[in-house]
Write a protein that holds these residues in place. Structure first.
Motif, PDB file in Angstrom:
ATOM      1  N   UNK A  80       0.915  -1.258  -0.060  1.00 46.95           N
ATOM      2  CA  UNK A  80       0.064  -0.049   0.009  1.00 46.95           C
ATOM      3  C   UNK A  80       0.711   1.157   0.008  1.00 46.95           C
ATOM      4  N   UNK A  81       1.779   1.246   0.858  1.00 44.81           N
ATOM      5  CA  UNK A  81       2.607   2.504   0.863  1.00 44.81           C
ATOM      6  C   UNK A  81       3.480   2.554  -0.372  1.00 44.81           C
ATOM      7  N   UNK A  82       4.223   1.651  -0.814  1.00 44.38           N
ATOM      8  CA  UNK A  82       5.117   1.726  -2.077  1.00 44.38           C
ATOM      9  C   UNK A  82       4.040   2.390  -3.247  1.00 44.38           C
ATOM     10  N   UNK A  83       2.918   1.674  -3.377  1.00 42.53           N
ATOM     11  CA  UNK A  83       2.065   2.043  -4.608  1.00 42.53           C
ATOM     12  C   UNK A  83       1.740   3.582  -4.419  1.00 42.53           C
ATOM     13  N   UNK A  84       1.364   3.983  -3.249  1.00 40.11           N
ATOM     14  CA  UNK A  84       1.303   5.509  -3.000  1.00 40.11           C
ATOM     15  C   UNK A  84       2.363   6.263  -3.125  1.00 40.11           C
ATOM     16  N   UNK A  85       3.489   5.614  -2.698  1.00 43.31           N
ATOM     17  CA  UNK A  85       4.827   6.787  -2.684  1.00 43.31           C
ATOM     18  C   UNK A  85       5.172   7.031  -4.196  1.00 43.31           C
ATOM     19  N   UNK A  86       5.126   5.875  -5.109  1.00 42.83           N
ATOM     20  CA  UNK A  86       5.653   6.383  -6.267  1.00 42.83           C
ATOM     21  C   UNK A  86       4.833   5.927  -7.433  1.00 42.83           C
ATOM     22  N   UNK A  87       3.513   5.651  -7.362  1.00 43.82           N
ATOM     23  CA  UNK A  87       2.381   5.293  -8.253  1.00 43.82           C
ATOM     24  C   UNK A  87       2.584   3.967  -8.820  1.00 43.82           C
ATOM     25  N   UNK A  88       3.330   2.938  -8.128  1.00 42.86           N
ATOM     26  CA  UNK A  88       3.774   1.657  -8.815  1.00 42.86           C
ATOM     27  C   UNK A  88       2.060   0.958  -8.687  1.00 42.86           C
ATOM     28  N   UNK A  89       2.058  -0.007  -9.855  1.00 41.81           N
ATOM     29  CA  UNK A  89       1.229  -1.039  -9.846  1.00 41.81           C
ATOM     30  C   UNK A  89       1.311  -2.390  -9.521  1.00 41.81           C
ATOM     31  N   UNK A  90       0.265  -2.928  -9.068  1.00 42.98           N
ATOM     32  CA  UNK A  90       0.623  -4.535  -8.569  1.00 42.98           C
ATOM     33  C   UNK A  90       1.294  -5.647  -9.695  1.00 42.98           C
ATOM     34  N   UNK A  91       1.968  -6.131  -9.405  1.00 38.42           N
ATOM     35  CA  UNK A  91       2.816  -7.143 -10.035  1.00 38.42           C
ATOM     36  C   UNK A  91       2.686  -8.436  -9.614  1.00 38.42           C
ATOM     37  N   UNK A  92       1.784  -9.289 -10.402  1.00 42.75           N
ATOM     38  CA  UNK A  92       1.298 -10.720  -9.896  1.00 42.75           C
ATOM     39  C   UNK A  92       1.082 -10.499  -8.628  1.00 42.75           C
ATOM     40  N   UNK A  93       0.206  -9.676  -7.980  1.00 45.87           N
ATOM     41  CA  UNK A  93      -0.052  -9.353  -6.687  1.00 45.87           C
ATOM     42  C   UNK A  93      -1.572  -9.252  -6.487  1.00 45.87           C
TER      43      UNK A  93
END
Length: 434
Positions: free
Chosen positions: A358-371
Motif C-alpha cells: 500500500x505504501x509503495x504504490x502510494x509513494x511512487x505510483x507503482x502498479x501491482x505485479x502478480x499481486x
C-alpha cells in the motif's frame, strides 16, 4: 508568582504580624485578591473563610479586632491600608504582601499581555513563507508553545533558527551536521529532538501533505482521513527529500540492471546486484534511462539474488525495498517515477506485505505485479499444505479488495520467494534498453 524580593525589605513588625511559613497559605489567598484586579475596578472588601486559628489570630492583630472563635473574617482593605500607613509598617496591604513575598502580578493583564506577545510571534512577516503558512495551522501553535516551554521570546528565537534552515533548503546532498554547523556553529543543532529541527520537519511535512492533497481529485473529500492513515515517516526520510543527508550510508537500496543515460557513469557490473546509498542518490543525481520502461520492484533481497543467478544481464530492471523502504529506497523509487518508469510491485502475501505494498504504490505510483487475488489463489494451490498462519490483523489491499478477503479466508501466508518462478518469467521476457 514571582519570588524575587524587591530592594526594600519588610518592617520587622510586619514579619511578626504576617510573615513566616505558618501564614504562607493565608498570604497566598490575600495575594489572589489583588491578582484578580484589572486596574480599572477596585474591590475594597476581602472575605476570608475557613481560617485556621493561627490565621484568624494574625488577622485580628493586624486589623485590631478582638480574637473570636470563628472561621471567617471580612476585611475592609481601605481601612487596613490606613492602619498600616499610620503605623509606618507599609503603604498598603498590597505593598505589605509584596514586601513579604515579592511583586504581585495581575493575572488578567498578564494573560492578555501573553496573548499579545504570542500573536506577534505567529504573525511575524520576516519568517520563511512556508513557516508562516504552517503557523496558521491548528497544531502549529501547540507544538511551538511546547517546544518554547510557553515563552514567546524563546519561540521567536526558535522560529528564527527554523527560518534560517528553510532558507537554505533544498540542498544537494549536504549532511545535516554540516548544515547545522554552517548555520549555527554547532553540528548537533539540528539533531533529532532539537526545537529548530522539529519545526523544520513539521513545515516540510506540512508542505508535502498540501501537495499530495492538490494531486488528489478535486471531489475527493477523504484526503484528511487518508493522511491520517499514512505511516509515520522517520525524520531521515523527510530531510532526504530536501537534499539533507542523515545517516546517509545506512540501508542502501539494492538493485539489478537499472539503465542509465549513456553519458552517466555505469552503475557497477551488468548482471550483478548493486547498492545505491542515500549519499550517492542525493549528491550525484543519476540520469535514469527508464522512460516508458517497466521497472520491477520486489520486497525481499532473495528475489534479486535469484534473478541475478538465473538471468544475469538478461534480467529486467529490478529494485528491492528490503521490507518497508527506508530513505534510500524511497528516493530511488521517486527518482525512477519522475524519470517516467512504469513501476510494478510484488511482495509477500501476508498482512505486513500488504501494508508495505500500500505504501509503495502510494509513494511512487507503482502498479501491482502478480499481486492480486487470482495470483494468491494460484500460489495457494502450488504451495505445500500448512496450518493457517495469518493473524486476525487484516490489512486492506488498496488495489484489490478481493485479495484481502481471499487471504483471510485461506489464512495462509505466502512468502515472495515461494512464487519466484512466475516472477522470473516476467523478468526474463522484458528486455531492458541499456
Amino acid at each position: 508568582m514571582t519570588k524575587t524580593r524587591p530592594p526594600k525589605s519588610a518592617d520587622p513588625r510586619l514579619e511578626r504580624l504576617l510573615g513566616g511559613p505558618a501564614l504562607a497559605a493565608l498570604r497566598v489567598r490575600m495575594r489572589r485578591h489583588f491578582e484578580r484586579q484589572d486596574g480599572n475596578s477596585k474591590n475594597s472588601t476581602l472575605q476570608l473563610t475557613k481560617l485556621m486559628t493561627t490565621e484568624h489570630e494574625a488577622l485580628a492583630l493586624l486589623t485590631g479586632r478582638p480574637t473570636r472563635s470563628t472561621q471567617s473574617l471580612k476585611i475592609d482593605i481601605d481601612q487596613l491600608d490606613a492602619t498600616l500607613r499610620n503605623a509606618g509598617i507599609a503603604g498598603s496591604l498590597r505593598e505589605a504582601l509584596e514586601l513579604l513575598d515579592g511583586p504581585i502580578v495581575n493575572r488578567a493583564m498578564a494573560k492578555n499581555d501573553l496573548l499579545v506577545r504570542w500573536s506577534s510571534v505567529t504573525k511575524a512577516d520576516h519568517l520563511h513563507p512556508a513557516l508562516s503558512i504552517w503557523l496558521q495551522t491548528a497544531p502549529a501553535i501547540g507544538l511551538l508553545k511546547r517546544l518554547a516551554r510557553q515563552d514567546p521570546d524563546t519561540a521567536n528565537r526558535q522560529l528564527e533558527r527554523a527560518s534560517a534552515v528553510l532558507r537554505r533548503l533544498p540542498v544537494k546532498g549536504l549532511t545535516r551536521a554540516q548544515l547545522a554547523a554552517d548555520l549555527f556553529g554547532n553540528a548537533h543543532a539540528l539533531d533529532n529532538g532539537q526545537p529548530a529541527a522539529t519545526l523544520v520537519l513539521a513545515v516540510l511535512q506540512h508542505g508535502e501533505n498540501d501537495i499530495a492533497r492538490l494531486q488528489d481529485a478535486p471531489e475527493d473529500t477523504e484526503g484528511t482521513e487518508r493522511d491520517a492513515r499514512r505511516p509515520a515517516e522517520r525524520a531521515r526520510d523527510i530531510w532526504a527529500r530536501a537534499g539533507v543527508l542523515v545517516n546517509e550510508l545506512a540501508r542502501p537500496a539494492l538493485f539489478l540492471n537499472l539503465p542509465v543515460h549513456p553519458d552517466s557513469a555505469p552503475l557497477g557490473t551488468l548482471g550483478e546486484p548493486g547498492y545505491l546509498s542515500l549519499r550517492q542518490l542525493l549528491r550525484t543525481p543519476i540520469a535514469w534511462s527508464v522512460a516508458n520502461q517497466a521497472v520491477y520492484i520486489c520486497e525481499n533481497p532473495n528475489i534479486v539474488s535469484i534473478a541475478a543467478d538465473r538471468l544475469g544481464s538478461a534480467c529486467a530492471p529490478l529494485v528491492c525495498t528490503d521490507g518497508m523502504p527506508a530513505a534510500a529506497q524511497r528516493i530511488l523509487l521517486t527518482q525512477l517515477a519522475f524519470a517516467g518508469a512504469r513501476l510494478l510491485y510484488h511482495g509477500d502475501f501476508d498482512w505486513p506485505g500488504l501494508h508495505i505494498a500500500n505504501y509503495v504504490m502510494r509513494l511512487c505510483g507503482a502498479q501491482p505485479w502478480r499481486f492480486a487475488r487470482d495470483d494468491y489463489k494460484r500460489a495457494i494451490e502450488n504451495a505445500p499444505h500448512s496450518e493457517r498462519d495469518l493473524g486476525d490483523s487484516r490489512v486492506e489491499a488498496t488495489w484489490d479488495q478481493a485479495l484481502t478477503a481471499s487471504m483471510q479466508r485461506y489464512g495462509l501466508a505466502i512468502a515472495e520467494e515461494a512464487v519466484a518462478s512466475p516472477l522470473l518469467e516476467d523478468l526474463s521476457s522484458t528486455r531492458s534498453l541499456f
